[in-house]
Design an enzyme around this catalytic site. Structure first.
Site, PDB file in Angstrom:
ATOM      1  CG  ASP A  13      -1.656  -1.243   1.324  1.00  6.62           C
ATOM      2  OD1 ASP A  13      -2.298  -1.620   0.331  1.00  6.62           O
ATOM      3  OD2 ASP A  13      -1.800  -1.708   2.440  1.00  6.62           O
ATOM      4  N   GLY A  40      -3.874  -4.609  -4.592  1.00  5.27           N
ATOM      5  CA  GLY A  40      -4.497  -3.551  -5.228  1.00  5.27           C
ATOM      6  C   GLY A  40      -3.974  -2.528  -5.733  1.00  5.27           C
ATOM      7  CG  HIS A  41      -1.031  -1.710  -8.069  1.00  8.24           C
ATOM      8  ND1 HIS A  41      -0.342  -2.513  -8.907  1.00  8.24           N
ATOM      9  CD2 HIS A  41      -0.604  -2.100  -6.807  1.00  8.24           C
ATOM     10  CE1 HIS A  41       0.892  -2.887  -8.255  1.00  8.24           C
ATOM     11  NE2 HIS A  41       0.478  -2.631  -7.201  1.00  8.24           N
ATOM     12  CD  GLN A 224       1.126  -9.600  -2.171  1.00 13.40           C
ATOM     13  OE1 GLN A 224       1.961  -9.747  -2.543  1.00 13.40           O
ATOM     14  NE2 GLN A 224      -0.109 -10.220  -1.999  1.00 13.40           N
TER      15      GLN A 224
END
Length: 430
Positions: A13, A40-41, A224
Site C-alpha cells: 500500500d 490492489g493498485h 504487496q
C-alpha cells in the site's frame, strides 16, 4: 536500455500503482512478477480512477505490452472480470497488449474455499489472509500439483492435473468438514474458460529476453511489500511468495543481470493491513489523523490500515534485501500540518538497543520503538512538482530519511495525481 524493478519497501500500500503508471509511460513492457489478486493498485489518470488487482498497471497505457509472469498466481475468472471492467472504462486489452506466461499457476475455486476455511478455524493466530486462495495455490505449486495455463490446452493433461490436485484437497477438506470437490463440474468450468485464457498465453521468458536484446525498456512490477516476503517478512504474518526484487528474475524468466535499477516505493509514514507486529504503530490521535488524511483503506479488501510513524530501520532492511538503488517517497503531503514528526531509528528489546528488526516472532512483538523527533511544517506540500515548492522542514525530513535508510530518494510523490511527482534520479537512465 535500462530495465527497472519496482518493489514495495514496507508492508504494501505504498503507492506503487501511481509510480508504476508514471514510469510505464517511458517503458515498452510492464511485467507483473509475483502475487495474486489480493494486491490492489489504484491509478488516477485524467480524473479517471482505475482499480487493478491481477492486471499489470501498464494496461491503461496504450501502445505498451503488459505481462503476467509465472511468479504470479492467477484466478482466471477474476482476470476476465477485471478485463471486462477495465474495457468498460475505455481501455483496449487484446492478446497484442496482454500476455500471460504459459507456466503461470491457476487459482481455482477450491483454493479460496480452503483459504477461508482455514482462517475461520484458526484459533491459535490468524494470519489475516484475504481469503482469495493465493496461499493454497502457491502451496500446490511447490507441491507439484498445481494446474498451469498451458495445461488448459490439452484435455487429457488437464484431467490428470485435476485428479492429482483432488487427491490432496479432498483429504484436506474432509478434515475441515467441507464437501468433496465436484470433479466434473470443475472440469467443465475449466474447459469453458480455457479458450478465453489461452488466447493470451505466451512463452513470456522468451518474449522478454527478445525484447531486452532489442533494446526495449522493461518495467518489472511487484505487488504487496517486502515486509510481507515469505522469507524476509514478519513471518508468519506474510504473503505466500517472495516479494523482494530478486523475484523479478525468477518470476518472469529473465536473468538477474538484466536488471539495471531497483526502485523501492516507500510511504512517508508506515501502514499495515491485517495481523502481525508493527513497532511504530500509533493508537492515538496522530494515528487516526494519518489514516484519515491518507485515506488508509485497502484497495482490495476495504480494510482499515493500521498507521504509524516512519520506521527507518525496517526500510533500511528492505533496501538491503532488495538491493534498492533509490526510493520513491510517497504521500509526503499527508504529513502536512503536524507540529512534530517522529521517525523510528531503532528498537529496544529486553534492555538492548537494536538497529534492525529481529527474525524471531516473539522478539519482534517485544520490540519497542526508539524515536527521533523532527519539527513539522504548516505549509501544504500537496501537488508540489519541484524542490522549490517544498517547505524547508519538509526537505529536511526527506534528507533525514535518506540518511537513516542509507538510500537516496529518486522520486518524490506529493499527491495521487501522476504529474505531482518530483524526479531526482531517472531510473531509466542508461
Amino acid at each position: 536500455m535500462a530495465n527497472v524493478v519496482v518493489v514495495g519497501a514496507q508492508w504494501g500500500d505504498e503507492g506503487k500503482g501511481k509510480i508504476v503508471d508514471w514510469l510505464s509511460e517511458r517503458a515498452d513492457v510492464i511485467a507483473r512478477f509475483q502475487g495474486g489478486h489480493n494486491a490492489g493498485h489504484t491509478l488516477v489518470i485524467d480524473g479517471t480512477v482505475y482499480k487493478l488487482h491481477a492486471l499489470p498497471s501498464g494496461v491503461v497505457r496504450g501502445g505498451k505490452l503488459s505481462v503476467i509472469g509465472n511468479g504470479v498466481v492467477l484466478d482466471p475468472w477474476h482476470l476476465l472480470k477485471e478485463i471486462e471492467t477495465i474495457r468498460a472504462q475505455g481501455v483496449t486489452i487484446t492478446p497484442d497488449t496482454l500476455m500471460i506466461a504459459e507456466n503461470t499457476p491457476l487459482i481455482l475455486p477450491f483454493h479460496g474455499e480452503l483459504d477461508r476455511a482455514r482462517e475461520a478455524q484458526n484459533s491459535v493466530a490468524k494470519i489475516g489472509t484475504t481469503g482469495r486462495g493465493i496461499g493454497p495455490c502457491y502451496e500446490d505449486k511447490v507441491g507439484r500439483r498445481v494446474i498451469r495455463v498451458a495445461d488448459l490446452a490439452d484435455d487429457a493433461t488437464l484431467q490428470l492435473r485435476v485428479d492429482r490436485a483432488l487427491v490432496h484437497h479432498d483429504a484436506l477438506r474432509r478434515g475441515l468438514g467441507l464437501d468433496p470437490i465436484d470433479r466434473d463440474a470443475l472440469l467443465d468450468q475449466l474447459r469453458e474458460i480455457a479458450p478465453r485464457i489461452l488466447e493470451y498465453a505466451a512463452p513470456v521468458w522468451k518474449v522478454l529476453n527478445e525484447k531486452r536484446k532489442a533494446g526495449k525498456r522493461i518495467l518489472f512490477e511487484g505487488a504487496q511489500g517486502a515486509l510481507l516476503d515469505i522469507d524476509f517478512g514478519t513471518y508468519p504474518f506474510v504473503t505466500s511468495s517472495n516479494v523482494i526484487a530478486g523475484q523479478a528474475a525468477t518470476g518472469t524468466g529473465i536473468g538477474p543481470g538484466s536488471i539495471d535499477f531497483v526502485l523501492g516505493i516507500v510511504k512517508a509514514y508506515t501502514t499495515r493491513v491485517g495481523e502481525g507486529p508493527f513497532p511504530s504503530e500509533l493508537h492515538d490521535a496522530d494515528g487516526q489523523r494519518l489514516g484519515e488524511r491518507g485515506h488508509e483503506f485497502g484497495t482490495t479488501t476495504g480494510r482499515k490500515r493500521r498507521c504509524g510513524w516512519f520506521d527507518a530501520c525496517l526500510v533500511r532492511q528492505t533496501c538491503a534485501t532488495s538491493g534498492v538503488n533509490g526510493i520513491s517517497l510517497t504521500k509526503l503531503d499527508v504529513l502536512d500540518g503536524f507540529e512534530t514528526l517522529k521517525i523510528c531509528v531503532g528498537y529496544e528489546l529486553d534492555g538492548v538497543r537494536l538497529d534492525y528488526l529481529p527474525t524471531a516472532a516473539d522478539q519482534q512483538v517485544r520490540c519497542t520503538p526508539i524515536y527521533e523527533e523532527m519539527p513539522g511544517w504548516s505549509e501544504s506540500t500537496e501537488g508540489a512538482r519541484s524542490w522549490a515548492d517544498l517547505p524547508a522542514a519538509a526537505i529536511k525530513y526527506v534528507r533525514r530519511v535518506e540518511e537513516l535508510i542509507e538510500c537516496p530518494v529518486a522520486l518524490l510523490s506529493t499527491s495521487p495525481e501522476r504529474e505531482d511527482t518530483i524526479l531526482v534520479t531517472d531510473p531509466f537512465a542508461d
